[in-house]
Design a protein around this motif. Structure first.
Motif, PDB file in Angstrom:
ATOM      1  N   SER A 318       0.888  -1.239   0.104  1.00 16.89           N
ATOM      2  CA  SER A 318      -0.034   0.177  -0.122  1.00 16.89           C
ATOM      3  C   SER A 318       0.823   1.161   0.120  1.00 16.89           C
ATOM      4  N   VAL A 337       3.881   1.048   2.614  1.00 15.86           N
ATOM      5  CA  VAL A 337       3.577   0.405   3.902  1.00 15.86           C
ATOM      6  C   VAL A 337       3.048  -1.136   3.528  1.00 15.86           C
ATOM      7  N   LYS A 339       1.683  -4.430   4.390  1.00 17.32           N
ATOM      8  CA  LYS A 339       0.587  -4.738   5.467  1.00 17.32           C
ATOM      9  C   LYS A 339       0.587  -6.421   5.352  1.00 17.32           C
ATOM     10  N   ASP A 394       8.252   0.317   7.791  1.00 18.19           N
ATOM     11  CA  ASP A 394       6.965  -0.041   7.176  1.00 18.19           C
ATOM     12  C   ASP A 394       7.017  -0.563   5.790  1.00 18.19           C
ATOM     13  N   ARG A 419       2.519  -1.024  13.116  1.00 22.66           N
ATOM     14  CA  ARG A 419       2.868  -0.462  11.825  1.00 22.66           C
ATOM     15  C   ARG A 419       1.561  -0.080  11.029  1.00 22.66           C
ATOM     16  N   ASP A 420       0.621  -0.764  11.695  1.00 22.28           N
ATOM     17  CA  ASP A 420      -0.945  -0.321  10.808  1.00 22.28           C
ATOM     18  C   ASP A 420      -1.540   0.683  11.294  1.00 22.28           C
ATOM     19  N   THR A 421      -1.738   0.700  12.898  1.00 23.42           N
ATOM     20  CA  THR A 421      -2.438   2.081  13.325  1.00 23.42           C
ATOM     21  C   THR A 421      -1.251   3.055  13.661  1.00 23.42           C
TER      22      THR A 421
END
Lengths: 442, 442
Positions: A318, A337, A339, A394, A419-421
């Motif tokens: 992403s 990033v 994911k 990331d 990493r995601d939030t």
């Protein structure tokens, strides 16, 4: 090549997921090498599949058959006959060959000579075993791993205490002399398969076919692949291979279209009855309770390990235009990033001292790194601003960044960044291993 | 074939460690398949090596290069020239070929024709890539995995932040068209290597050579191989391969003699300087601090995965004449105990209800089995007397047998029997997972 694929190929090389084989010699065919991050990620995929099959499920054992096997097997399976072949036409002038059904897409020969009638071209890759290069010493690199399972059916049965229904799982390389490989690691001449062959009573085959379809789709979803990028495609009766009674593909929505990443096949009694006929060994199963002797039917689930690797990678990719971390110097660039799911990500943790010019911080960060690295795939980085280091992590899908800052020295804790939030949480160093095991589901 | 080897081959087949490839078709060459227990054991060996290299050590990353690569690599490495060849003589009448140095051991042709002068026979296995079978499409199955590391040296350097000294580790298949394979899985045409290539400053190469010798010997000892069955053999100057400045083998005392299972080589600058010359890419390393540019020297540690598998198996094999468990009905038979180390054993636990005709016992045992099987390689067995079941587990090296008996139903505990000491200890079922993790070093 789509723009997105170009970006993924570029990232793969830049960060060490996938390199072109033999690159310093100008590359070779459609061969690729898995770099430091790629091999860890591929091992994670293989491990997830192996554990799903041999640990989570009941009555499944593993096998690892050799790549080289008796040519008689490929005669029996039909691979050496016209069935396992592409139709090629040859230019009468330059003698280049082209796949007939791909002719319009292929580059036509410069010489523009006239073409021959289509001729069958076998996909098995040949080699020679022993001192003579002749017909008698000719052998083949396996074109599919499953044959190694079928010919060992009796060996497995006799050495274990398995009763029908049971399964044999195998991961290994296979080779096909594809005329038109392409789409990065999607279609290559050397590839890896993860196959389950499930042996069952003929009357139960239809139910198990449905069961395995569901189970296999669930596997991708559980590992974090997006639902909207996965679908079943039932293979039409007319398209079915000679051995198959029914077949469903699991397809992934790649940038180059919906493509198969796994095939689930009801192979009926074809393989065992056929190998019985050709080898002279009776491969029927005897049910002692029911006093019934029969050829078990086979449900096969066959994953392309490289294809599923590519699906995981594409699915995780992403970009955040303008950047997620507005406060860093990189804010105006595009941030990548990756994911990746917790089980698939090649690096789980990165330990980062906030700055590198404070020896106490660096020392503490190094200590923490050393205490974690034997339990977790872990990375240490002290070079560059903290924002830039987050971005580097990331980009390769690192699940958590652990930052050692000035407060850490007094309070014996650090921040754990998701990493995601991008949320940060302070955790006591004493609790760290436990908390991380919990978070990573170890 | 020694008596001991015959017994090990027989056990391997009977219990599912190793099968002859393509057996129902009469076998094939010197190819072997790893059965359900064999694949788990081999995976354990590979995992132990991978973790030792990429987790326990510093500065080592993994790689997984393709088996097929550019033939230019094999020209550069010298594998396509006479150096990588056996001397063969040919019978002028029947045209069979024989290795000159093995001629006395080989069966001579029945035809008893006269023999030609010795001729070099290359060991690379050939195949063809693409639609034409000609010189231009000729490719080779890699004869050693290390070349895939050398040609990716720059890729790894550019995609990681490694600085000299660092290492690249790889596990993978390689192929050699051996004229005289033999000794079961010891010398086969298809084999698996576990190789570390360690890149260092020329001045440090000698020290690292000594360091890696010690580390590699320690690895086998830590995994439980008997000290008296391992030794170093320094390769004499005259015996050294063209690329090597120094070489030491780790040898294992097989039933067929002391034989190499791992080679540790100081390859100097040979590989990188040679590939620089042939590819035109500058593979020198630039030390930014010292402003020094040089070809790193390479220390290689190269394990034959199949050879080390065989060493682990042979080393663990023991027989107790008359039986260890005098009270069982089997007391007069010979008992086999496979004393595999905890990390190597393919099965860690077996759960056994004392008798099978008590549903409560069976139910409880099954519950315990299900609670353990996702964390431990675990087996369930209810068939036969308990003594016979212990023997079946001892024979495959299962570390602990967990027996559910009548007391278990009241006290919620079971006995944990140690394979080597045969001592039994009662453990509460609530504590079981923790105790086993502790005992098995998980």
């Amino acid at each position: 090549m789509t723009d997105l694929m170009s970006k993924i190929i570029s990232l793969s090389k830049r960060r060490g997921f996938i390199f072109q084989s033999s690159e310093i010699y100008g590359g070779f065919g459609s061969c690729y090498d898995f770099g430091p991050l790629g091999v860890e990620m591929k091992n994670n995929i293989k491990k997830a599949w192996w554990e799903e099959m041999t640990r989570s499920k009941e009555n499944i054992v593993g096998l690892d058959a050799a790549i080289l096997m008796s040519p008689k097997i490929w005669e029996a399976s039909g691979h050496l006959t016209a069935g396992f072949a592409d139709e090629l036409v040859e230019c009468k002038k330059c003698h280049h060959r082209f796949r007939k059904d791909f002719l319009e897409e292929s580059e036509c020969p410069d010489c523009a000579g006239s073409l021959t009638e289509p001729r069958k071209f076998n996909l098995m890759m040949k080699t020679f075993v022993g001192p003579l290069e002749d017909e008698a010493s000719c052998a083949y690199l396996r074109a599919e791993t499953c044959q190694g399972i079928y010919v060992n059916f009796l060996n497995v049965l006799n050495s274990s205490r398995l009763k029908i229904p049971f399964g044999i799982a195998q991961i290994g390389k296979a080779f096909r002399n594809e005329i038109t490989p392409g789409n990065f690691i999607y279609r290559t001449r050397e590839f890896e398969q993860m196959e389950l062959q499930w042996f069952c009573h003929p009357k139960e085959a239809d139910d198990f076919f449905q069961y395995w379809k569901k189970e296999r789709m669930k596997w991708y979803l559980d590992l974090g692949v997006k639902k909207e990028n996965l679908r079943f495609r039932d293979v039409e009766k007319e398209e079915l291979a000679h051995y198959a009674k029914a077949a469903t593909d699991i397809e992934y929505k790649f940038p180059f279209g919906w493509k198969e990443i796994e095939g689930i096949h009801n192979r009926g009694e074809w393989d065992l009855s056929n190998h019985s006929k050709h080898s002279g060994e009776d491969l029927r199963y005897f049910d002692e309770k029911k006093k019934e002797k029969y050829f078990p039917h086979i449900i096969e689930t066959s994953v392309g390990a490289d294809r599923s690797f590519l699906a995981f990678l594409v699915d995780a990719y992403s970009e955040v235009k303008g950047g997620r971390t507005k406060t860093t110097e990189a804010a105006k660039e595009e941030e990548i990033v990756l994911k990746l799911g917790k089980k698939i990500a090649p690096v789980k943790l990165a330990v980062l001292p906030l700055v590198r010019n404070k020896p106490e911080l660096v020392k503490k960060a190094e200590e923490i790194y050393k205490s974690l690295k034997s339990d977790f795939a872990c990375y240490y980085d002290e070079v560059g601003s903290i924002g830039r280091r987050y971005r580097r992590q990331d980009e390769i899908g690192t699940i958590f960044c652990l930052t050692v800052d000035f407060d850490s020295l007094e309070k014996d804790d650090l921040t754990v960044r998701d990493r995601d939030t991008m949320k940060q949480e302070r955790i006591k160093i004493n609790d760290l291993a436990e908390v991380l095991k919990e978070k990573l589901g170890k």
